[in-house]
Structure formats: C-alpha cells, structure tokens
Design a protein around this motif. Structure first.
Motif, PDB file in Angstrom:
ATOM      1  N   UNK A 245     -53.076 -14.703   0.529  1.00  0.00           N
ATOM      2  CA  UNK A 245     -53.485 -14.365   2.249  1.00  0.00           C
ATOM      3  C   UNK A 245     -54.021 -12.962   2.966  1.00  0.00           C
ATOM      4  N   UNK A 246     -54.438 -13.280   3.764  1.00  0.00           N
ATOM      5  CA  UNK A 246     -54.900 -11.579   4.914  1.00  0.00           C
ATOM      6  C   UNK A 246     -53.319 -12.078   6.023  1.00  0.00           C
ATOM      7  N   UNK A 247     -53.020 -10.622   6.334  1.00  0.00           N
ATOM      8  CA  UNK A 247     -51.329 -10.875   7.433  1.00  0.00           C
ATOM      9  C   UNK A 247     -51.845 -11.261   8.787  1.00  0.00           C
ATOM     10  N   UNK A 248     -52.697 -11.877   9.351  1.00  0.00           N
ATOM     11  CA  UNK A 248     -52.683 -12.991  10.052  1.00  0.00           C
ATOM     12  C   UNK A 248     -53.117 -14.178   9.816  1.00  0.00           C
ATOM     13  N   UNK A 249     -52.540 -14.835  10.461  1.00  0.00           N
ATOM     14  CA  UNK A 249     -52.289 -16.421  10.214  1.00  0.00           C
ATOM     15  C   UNK A 249     -53.810 -16.890  10.717  1.00  0.00           C
ATOM     16  N   UNK A 250     -54.132 -17.529   9.723  1.00  0.00           N
ATOM     17  CA  UNK A 250     -55.512 -18.055   9.135  1.00  0.00           C
ATOM     18  C   UNK A 250     -55.348 -19.404   8.830  1.00  0.00           C
ATOM     19  N   UNK A 251     -56.932 -20.495   9.599  1.00  0.00           N
ATOM     20  CA  UNK A 251     -56.750 -21.766  10.009  1.00  0.00           C
ATOM     21  C   UNK A 251     -58.286 -22.372  10.310  1.00  0.00           C
ATOM     22  N   UNK A 252     -58.355 -22.829   9.104  1.00  0.00           N
ATOM     23  CA  UNK A 252     -59.814 -23.313   8.507  1.00  0.00           C
ATOM     24  C   UNK A 252     -60.186 -24.833   9.280  1.00  0.00           C
TER      25      UNK A 252
ATOM     26  N   UNK B 236     -64.184 -22.454  18.569  1.00  0.00           N
ATOM     27  CA  UNK B 236     -64.404 -21.938  19.898  1.00  0.00           C
ATOM     28  C   UNK B 236     -63.109 -22.400  20.480  1.00  0.00           C
ATOM     29  N   UNK B 237     -62.857 -23.143  20.783  1.00  0.00           N
ATOM     30  CA  UNK B 237     -61.659 -23.754  21.533  1.00  0.00           C
ATOM     31  C   UNK B 237     -60.948 -23.145  20.902  1.00  0.00           C
ATOM     32  N   UNK B 238     -60.088 -22.918  19.447  1.00  0.00           N
ATOM     33  CA  UNK B 238     -58.786 -22.354  20.061  1.00  0.00           C
ATOM     34  C   UNK B 238     -58.823 -21.246  19.836  1.00  0.00           C
ATOM     35  N   UNK B 239     -59.335 -20.607  19.639  1.00  0.00           N
ATOM     36  CA  UNK B 239     -59.897 -19.264  19.754  1.00  0.00           C
ATOM     37  C   UNK B 239     -59.929 -18.595  21.521  1.00  0.00           C
ATOM     38  N   UNK B 240     -60.441 -18.757  22.472  1.00  0.00           N
ATOM     39  CA  UNK B 240     -60.492 -18.944  23.079  1.00  0.00           C
ATOM     40  C   UNK B 240     -58.785 -19.007  24.321  1.00  0.00           C
ATOM     41  N   UNK B 241     -57.862 -20.326  22.936  1.00  0.00           N
ATOM     42  CA  UNK B 241     -56.527 -19.993  23.636  1.00  0.00           C
ATOM     43  C   UNK B 241     -55.978 -18.549  23.095  1.00  0.00           C
ATOM     44  N   UNK B 242     -55.873 -18.470  22.536  1.00  0.00           N
ATOM     45  CA  UNK B 242     -55.013 -17.514  21.799  1.00  0.00           C
ATOM     46  C   UNK B 242     -55.276 -16.398  22.144  1.00  0.00           C
ATOM     47  N   UNK B 243     -56.926 -16.005  22.415  1.00  0.00           N
ATOM     48  CA  UNK B 243     -57.288 -14.888  22.973  1.00  0.00           C
ATOM     49  C   UNK B 243     -56.875 -14.708  24.410  1.00  0.00           C
ATOM     50  N   UNK B 244     -55.925 -15.698  24.642  1.00  0.00           N
ATOM     51  CA  UNK B 244     -55.887 -15.622  26.781  1.00  0.00           C
ATOM     52  C   UNK B 244     -54.433 -15.223  26.686  1.00  0.00           C
TER      53      UNK B 244
ATOM     54  N   UNK C 155     -54.703 -13.809  14.457  1.00  0.00           N
ATOM     55  CA  UNK C 155     -55.235 -15.438  14.445  1.00  0.00           C
ATOM     56  C   UNK C 155     -56.370 -15.338  13.748  1.00  0.00           C
ATOM     57  N   UNK C 156     -56.655 -15.452  12.615  1.00  0.00           N
ATOM     58  CA  UNK C 156     -57.979 -15.972  12.351  1.00  0.00           C
ATOM     59  C   UNK C 156     -58.496 -18.234  12.036  1.00  0.00           C
ATOM     60  N   UNK C 157     -59.904 -17.871  12.652  1.00  0.00           N
ATOM     61  CA  UNK C 157     -60.191 -19.198  12.187  1.00  0.00           C
ATOM     62  C   UNK C 157     -61.568 -19.528  11.844  1.00  0.00           C
ATOM     63  N   UNK C 158     -61.409 -20.048  11.307  1.00  0.00           N
ATOM     64  CA  UNK C 158     -62.738 -20.504  10.142  1.00  0.00           C
ATOM     65  C   UNK C 158     -62.965 -21.191  10.082  1.00  0.00           C
ATOM     66  N   UNK C 159     -64.097 -21.860   8.845  1.00  0.00           N
ATOM     67  CA  UNK C 159     -65.255 -22.989   8.694  1.00  0.00           C
ATOM     68  C   UNK C 159     -65.187 -22.861   7.265  1.00  0.00           C
TER      69      UNK C 159
END
Length: 352
Positions: A241-248, A261-269, A321-325
């Motif tokens: 596990x990385x230290x940040x929350x990873x969701x794929x 992109x949608x989830x990343x924009x949300x957390x970035x805002x 937060x990390x969002x992955x494919x």
C-alpha cells in the motif's frame, strides 16, 4: 545501527562484498540483496534467531512464513520431507527462477522460519548476485521482501534504504530487479496443488506440468471477504500500500479514463493532492494532473517491473488520493492485478 550499502556488478559480483555479506549471514545477521523478483531481506534459514531478526526488522507478523532460498535441488531433501514427484518436475522446468514451492518441512527447519507451520516455502533464485551469495555463504537464506511490512515491495536498493535504513547492517545494491513482482507460490503439501500467489510463472505454464492446479479462491477475490480463509497466512495481511488512498477502475478504457478524470477533479477541487496511475497508452489523457505511467499494456512485463516503484513514487509526491486504471486479469496480468487490488485495499469500481 549504521546500514552499509555496497554496489555490485550483476554479471561480475565483487568477491569482497560477497564475502562481507556471507560473514554477516553466518553470524546470524541480516543482509538485503537483489533477486530477479524483488530485493530480499536475508538471514540464515536454519538459525531461529536470524529469522526472528527478519520479522523484527520488517515489523512482519510472526505467523507469516519466510521463503527459504537455495542454490541446488539437493537441498530439497534436507529441508523438506515426503517430497512429491511434482516438485522435481517443477524444479526441472522452472528453477532457477521465480517459483516458490511449499512442501512439508523437515526437522532441520525451525518453526521461526516457517511461521509456526509444518510446511516450508522454498525457491531457487536465478539472479547472479543471489546465487553467488548463497554459494559463498554456504547457508540457506530465508528472505522475504526487504521492505517494511505492508509497504510496496522493493525493486531497487534505494527502496530498501528508505524502509530499513538503521535496521539492518548491509544492503547489496545490484541495480533494479528484472521482474518486479514476487515469485509465484504453489502449495504441494496437500492432496491437490494450489497457487497461493500469482507471479511471473503463470497458471497456464504450471498446468503444462500440473493440469489439476488451481488458484486458492482467496487469490482471485475482487473484494474484501472476512469469511474467506486464505491457505497462506500472509495473504490476510495488508500489502503493497502507498500512503495515499488508492482507488482503481475497470471496464471500457474510455469510460475508465472519464471516471478517473471525474474523481480526480473532484478531490483536487477539495484541496487534496491528486495523482493518476496510468499506462503508456493513456498518460496523455490527464494533462491537468500529476500522472505516472506504470508501463505499456501490450508489454505487461513493463507494468510488472514498474508497479512497486510507481506506488512508491506517489509517496514521494505526497499524493493524498491516487486514481488508477485496471489491467487485464490473465497471464502475467493476474499477478499485476493481485498486487494492485491489495495495494488499493480492494477499492475497485466497474464503470461498465
């Protein structure tokens, strides 16, 4: 304790460095060294004190068995008993290499090495430095991955230093490892062979010799299941596990990119540091974000080699937060997704 780092040429390992490492191993001390899969944290497998030191240095649960590394098949008869013919068939085909076999242990192997189990995990590495260290030291080397327990496995000596600096006396630096994922584990101690961890040696490859082999159901699960009991104790613990929350996200790749992109924009805002785990094919689709490509979908060996280093890079970037494919779940992809799912704590969403 000061941790010393010695750099070795893989093709021509320095004899003085190997001698220094071997002396430590014979004295019951620990040495981190490269294998073809990941860096291992080694100690004398037949020395109960050395095994306890491995658990302590990693912060590893003591019921999680260690893998014993050997340099010739003759060691099987010393370390194991009631060895099935299948073990020798697999050894002939896949050793030296990234395959670990679980067998009934002999009385020579201390319970500290096997996590209290009556079985022992054994493999013969192909990495030249690992093989040279085994030969020079004259001991069987118990070696889990050389990382702090729960962290992404180390594929470079710098990863080992990040996690274990001050905890062990010596690291042998042979450069980046070749494969990047831990060995395949197959259990031959019962009536039927089971794959307890997928790796570079795939199900299809094993079935050429063992048509009846299957995955332990805990290996292929897609979500947390507290009622599903893993055959290997280590499978119940948090890994990679990385230290940040990873969701794929999985599904049609275009939809996956849109969802990431949608989830990343949300957390970035919301003011969080966001990072994207992408592939070579899609890394250009996220220009507004910090993106790391883990490899080429058409060359899965690149993804395997880069996965753990990429997860550690997200820590260096301070990603919240990390969002992955997702990647395909067959062949080597089975091992990649096994690690990625665990790293994400089974946070996976099908976007269709």
């Amino acid at each position: 304790m000061e941790t010393k780092l010695l750099t070795l040429d893989r093709k021509h390992p320095d004899e003085a460095a190997l001698s220094e490492a071997a002396k430590l191993l014979r004295a019951g001390e620990l040495v981190a060294f490269p294998t073809e899969t990941v860096y291992g944290l080694g100690g004398d497998a037949l020395d109960a004190t050395a095994s306890r030191r491995i658990y302590a240095a990693k912060g590893r649960p003591s019921d999680n068995p260690l893998i014993v590394h050997i340099c010739d098949t003759a060691a099987l008869s010393e370390l194991a008993r009631e060895i099935p013919p299948a073990a020798y068939r697999l050894a002939e085909r896949f050793w030296p290499g990234p395959l670990t076999m679980i067998l009934k242990k002999s009385g020579r192997v201390p319970s500290e090495t096997t996590g209290g189990l009556d079985t022992v995990a054994i493999r013969m590495p192909s990495d030249p430095i690992a093989r040279a260290l085994l030969a020079v030291s004259g001991v069987y080397i118990a070696a889990p991955s050389a990382n702090a327990s729960g962290r992404p496995s180390p594929t470079k000596a710098s990863h080992v230093m990040d996690d274990l600096n001050g905890r062990i006396p010596l690291i042998l630096d042979g450069g980046p490892v070749e494969i990047g994922l831990e060995s395949t584990i197959v259990d031959l101690s019962g009536d039927k062979p089971w794959i307890l961890r997928p790796g570079y040696i795939t199900l299809a490859m094993l079935r050429e010799l063992l048509p009846e082999v299957e995955y332990d159901p805990a290996v292929t699960r897609r979500q947390k299941d507290e009622n599903l009991v893993a055959k290997a104790p280590g499978m119940k613990y948090r890994h990679y596990a990385p230290k940040g929350s990873l969701r794929i996200y999985e599904g049609d790749l275009e939809r996956v990119v849109e969802k990431v992109r949608e989830e990343a924009f949300k957390k970035q805002r919301e003011g969080f540091r966001v990072a994207i785990l992408a592939s070579e094919e899609t890394k250009g689709r996220y220009p507004e974000f910090t993106v790391r490509s883990v490899g080429d979908r058409e060359r899965e060996e690149t993804i395997a080699a880069n996965l753990f280093d990429t997860l550690r890079e997200f820590d260096r970037l301070g990603a919240d937060y990390i969002f992955g494919e997702c990647f395909r779940q067959e062949g080597l992809g089975e091992a990649i997704m096994n690690r990625l799912l665990k790293a994400a704590g089974y946070q996976i969403e099908d976007v269709g």
